[in-house]
Write a protein that holds these residues in place. Sequence first.
Motif, PDB file in Angstrom:
ATOM      1  N   THR A 272      63.748  48.934  91.276  1.00  0.00           N
ATOM      2  CA  THR A 272      64.260  48.502  90.363  1.00  0.00           C
ATOM      3  C   THR A 272      64.411  46.627  91.808  1.00  0.00           C
ATOM      4  O   THR A 272      64.145  46.304  91.585  1.00  0.00           O
ATOM      5  CB  THR A 272      64.904  48.762  89.781  1.00  0.00           C
ATOM      6  OG1 THR A 272      64.978  50.396  89.194  1.00  0.00           O
ATOM      7  CG2 THR A 272      65.616  47.731  89.594  1.00  0.00           C
TER       8      THR A 272
ATOM      9  N   THR B 298      52.802  45.479  91.486  1.00  0.00           N
ATOM     10  CA  THR B 298      53.240  46.302  90.453  1.00  0.00           C
ATOM     11  C   THR B 298      51.993  46.665  90.162  1.00  0.00           C
ATOM     12  O   THR B 298      51.295  48.139  89.695  1.00  0.00           O
ATOM     13  CB  THR B 298      54.158  45.747  89.354  1.00  0.00           C
ATOM     14  OG1 THR B 298      55.211  45.514  89.468  1.00  0.00           O
ATOM     15  CG2 THR B 298      54.539  47.380  88.206  1.00  0.00           C
TER      16      THR B 298
ATOM     17  N   ASP C 242      50.790  51.253  90.643  1.00  0.00           N
ATOM     18  CA  ASP C 242      50.625  52.046  89.179  1.00  0.00           C
ATOM     19  C   ASP C 242      48.740  52.438  89.681  1.00  0.00           C
ATOM     20  O   ASP C 242      48.924  53.403  89.304  1.00  0.00           O
ATOM     21  CB  ASP C 242      50.700  51.706  88.254  1.00  0.00           C
ATOM     22  CG  ASP C 242      52.219  51.132  87.807  1.00  0.00           C
ATOM     23  OD1 ASP C 242      53.209  51.520  88.028  1.00  0.00           O
ATOM     24  OD2 ASP C 242      53.128  50.294  87.153  1.00  0.00           O
TER      25      ASP C 242
ATOM     26  N   SER D 200      63.910  56.164  77.354  1.00  0.00           N
ATOM     27  CA  SER D 200      62.924  56.774  79.284  1.00  0.00           C
ATOM     28  C   SER D 200      61.830  57.532  79.375  1.00  0.00           C
ATOM     29  O   SER D 200      61.565  58.199  78.401  1.00  0.00           O
ATOM     30  CB  SER D 200      63.393  57.675  79.767  1.00  0.00           C
ATOM     31  OG  SER D 200      65.457  57.010  80.416  1.00  0.00           O
TER      32      SER D 200
ATOM     33  N   ARG E 251      56.607  59.290  87.516  1.00  0.00           N
ATOM     34  CA  ARG E 251      57.075  57.403  87.179  1.00  0.00           C
ATOM     35  C   ARG E 251      57.885  57.594  86.500  1.00  0.00           C
ATOM     36  O   ARG E 251      57.297  58.144  85.437  1.00  0.00           O
ATOM     37  CB  ARG E 251      55.553  56.733  87.730  1.00  0.00           C
ATOM     38  CG  ARG E 251      56.165  55.247  87.155  1.00  0.00           C
ATOM     39  CD  ARG E 251      54.586  54.080  86.415  1.00  0.00           C
ATOM     40  NE  ARG E 251      53.370  54.735  87.235  1.00  0.00           N
ATOM     41  CZ  ARG E 251      52.399  55.725  87.237  1.00  0.00           C
ATOM     42  NH1 ARG E 251      52.230  56.115  86.057  1.00  0.00           N
ATOM     43  NH2 ARG E 251      51.714  55.259  87.845  1.00  0.00           N
TER      44      ARG E 251
ATOM     45  N   THR F  69      60.385  55.343  83.630  1.00  0.00           N
ATOM     46  CA  THR F  69      60.897  53.880  83.637  1.00  0.00           C
ATOM     47  C   THR F  69      62.379  53.808  82.464  1.00  0.00           C
ATOM     48  O   THR F  69      61.761  54.602  81.252  1.00  0.00           O
ATOM     49  CB  THR F  69      59.822  53.107  82.627  1.00  0.00           C
ATOM     50  OG1 THR F  69      58.701  53.078  83.562  1.00  0.00           O
ATOM     51  CG2 THR F  69      60.004  51.380  82.250  1.00  0.00           C
TER      52      THR F  69
ATOM     53  N   ARG G 200      64.897  51.900  80.399  1.00  0.00           N
ATOM     54  CA  ARG G 200      64.663  51.282  79.377  1.00  0.00           C
ATOM     55  C   ARG G 200      66.016  51.211  78.104  1.00  0.00           C
ATOM     56  O   ARG G 200      66.588  51.941  77.484  1.00  0.00           O
ATOM     57  CB  ARG G 200      64.074  50.799  77.967  1.00  0.00           C
ATOM     58  CG  ARG G 200      62.377  50.403  78.667  1.00  0.00           C
ATOM     59  CD  ARG G 200      61.147  51.103  77.618  1.00  0.00           C
ATOM     60  NE  ARG G 200      59.661  50.460  78.276  1.00  0.00           N
ATOM     61  CZ  ARG G 200      59.431  50.116  79.038  1.00  0.00           C
ATOM     62  NH1 ARG G 200      59.902  48.419  78.991  1.00  0.00           N
ATOM     63  NH2 ARG G 200      58.090  49.859  79.584  1.00  0.00           N
TER      64      ARG G 200
ATOM     65  N   VAL H 262      63.356  46.638  80.338  1.00  0.00           N
ATOM     66  CA  VAL H 262      63.525  47.876  81.492  1.00  0.00           C
ATOM     67  C   VAL H 262      64.473  47.382  82.273  1.00  0.00           C
ATOM     68  O   VAL H 262      64.690  46.291  82.402  1.00  0.00           O
ATOM     69  CB  VAL H 262      62.068  47.587  82.565  1.00  0.00           C
ATOM     70  CG1 VAL H 262      62.569  48.610  83.590  1.00  0.00           C
ATOM     71  CG2 VAL H 262      61.015  47.953  81.979  1.00  0.00           C
TER      72      VAL H 262
ATOM     73  N   ARG I 241      63.105  51.351  87.157  1.00  0.00           N
ATOM     74  CA  ARG I 241      62.083  52.023  87.690  1.00  0.00           C
ATOM     75  C   ARG I 241      62.365  52.494  88.879  1.00  0.00           C
ATOM     76  O   ARG I 241      62.437  52.461  89.433  1.00  0.00           O
ATOM     77  CB  ARG I 241      60.707  51.497  87.712  1.00  0.00           C
ATOM     78  CG  ARG I 241      60.698  50.232  85.875  1.00  0.00           C
ATOM     79  CD  ARG I 241      58.754  49.691  87.231  1.00  0.00           C
ATOM     80  NE  ARG I 241      57.746  50.813  87.218  1.00  0.00           N
ATOM     81  CZ  ARG I 241      57.031  50.504  87.899  1.00  0.00           C
ATOM     82  NH1 ARG I 241      56.446  49.066  87.719  1.00  0.00           N
ATOM     83  NH2 ARG I 241      55.917  50.896  88.528  1.00  0.00           N
TER      84      ARG I 241
END
Length: 147
Positions: free
Chosen positions: A39, A48, A52, A70, A82, A84, A86, A92, A95
């Motif tokens: 983050t 990004t 990824d 999530s 990974r 994430t 929300r 978001v 991360r």
Amino acid sequence: MTRHVARPGTGNVPLLLNEIRHALTRLRDEGAPTTLDLTGIPMMPEDTHAFDASLGQGEVRAVVDAGGESEVQETGFAGVWRITHRNADGAVLARHIEVTHVPDILKSQPVDIAAGLERLAVRLAADLAPDLVADLTEDLDRPEEVS
């Protein structure tokens, strides 16, 4: 003379991948998990995307819905996940990369296990009690055999 062409972005992708490599080594050798909070790391959209793409996507994906969604996605590297988080509106919040056997968010917590056990006991009592009562009644109604 070798000429280096600058790539757009912050240059953090190779650093992050190297940190993940070290974390994966610690997990393998010592069983020590690592969490990297992405983050606060400066990354441009191309960073990004490159990050990824470098990690790829594995076979396991889970979504946890608790006050916001999530998403947990295994990367193409076993032990690297990974995650994430929300909010309820889908924005978001955070991360992370977790280097671990199973991400913490997917592990049942002791208090939740205890509550689940209580609910299961109640359900079993409700579901089985009519059958048990019928069996007991049937046994009481049946005359005893004399030998």
